[in-house]
Motif scaffolding. Structure first.
Motif, PDB file in Angstrom:
ATOM      1  N   MET A   1       0.850  -1.185   0.000  1.00 26.33           N
ATOM      2  CA  MET A   1       0.000   0.000   0.000  1.00 26.33           C
ATOM      3  C   MET A   1       0.890   1.240   0.000  1.00 26.33           C
ATOM      4  SD  MET A   1      -2.984  -0.997   2.685  1.00 26.33           S
ATOM      5  CE  MET A   1      -4.118  -2.329   2.355  1.00 26.33           C
TER       6      MET A   1
ATOM      7  N   GLU B   1      -4.220  -6.420   5.876  1.00 27.13           N
ATOM      8  CA  GLU B   1      -4.765  -7.495   5.041  1.00 27.13           C
ATOM      9  C   GLU B   1      -6.260  -7.672   5.324  1.00 27.13           C
ATOM     10  OE1 GLU B   1      -5.001  -9.839   1.988  1.00 27.13           O
ATOM     11  OE2 GLU B   1      -3.172  -8.756   2.500  1.00 27.13           O
TER      12      GLU B   1
ATOM     13  N   ARG C   1      -7.996  -4.772   3.626  1.00 24.89           N
ATOM     14  CA  ARG C   1      -7.993  -5.015   2.178  1.00 24.89           C
ATOM     15  C   ARG C   1      -9.059  -6.051   1.803  1.00 24.89           C
ATOM     16  NH1 ARG C   1      -2.479  -6.239   0.622  1.00 24.89           N
ATOM     17  NH2 ARG C   1      -2.268  -4.055   0.114  1.00 24.89           N
TER      18      ARG C   1
END
Length: 142
Positions: free
Chosen positions: A25, A61, A64
């Motif tokens: 990111m 994560e 995401r």
């Protein structure tokens, strides 16, 4: 990873640039997530750099994954708040996903209606309609 020049007793952490590289990111995204309270820093280095725990990668994560399922950052923030309070957010996530299915069903219905409208327009479409100075495109019926 031990930050250089850290005071005794302070938790080890990684700078935001390293976290960005490891997570895939951007630094800008990570700062935004931090501002929203999605990604807490564990402190700052002596040089004033934000420091993040190794667990931040797992948290990113999680963020995401929920984003790919269509949840908003506000909805994700609610799930993380439950987790941060020491509870499992599975029930909250289930409700969010059920609402997401309802939103998708609504979007599908809207797209079907739009498709029907487009097919109706194209069914009577004329490539060279009679010219009317007051109408931009007679085919659109506006």
């Amino acid at each position: 990873m031990q930050a250089i020049g850290m005071k005794a007793g302070m938790k080890a952490g990684m700078k935001i640039g390293l976290l960005a590289r490891r997570s895939g990111m951007t630094v800008k995204t990570l700062r935004y997530y931090e501002d929203l309270g999605l990604l807490p820093a564990i402190g700052r280095s002596e040089g004033g750099y934000r420091l993040f725990a190794e667990e931040s990668l797992r948290r990113l994560e999680f963020i995401r994954r929920l984003k790919t399922l269509g949840l908003s950052l506000e909805e994700i923030q609610g799930c993380l708040a439950v987790h941060d309070a020491g509870e499992l957010p599975c029930g909250d996530i289930q409700r969010q996903l059920e609402r997401q299915i309802e939103r998708i069903d609504g979007q599908i219905q809207e797209l079907r209606q739009l498709r029907t409208e487009l097919l109706g327009l194209l069914a009577g479409w004329q490539s060279h309609p009679p010219k009317d100075s007051d109408v931009i495109c007679p085919n659109l019926r506006v």
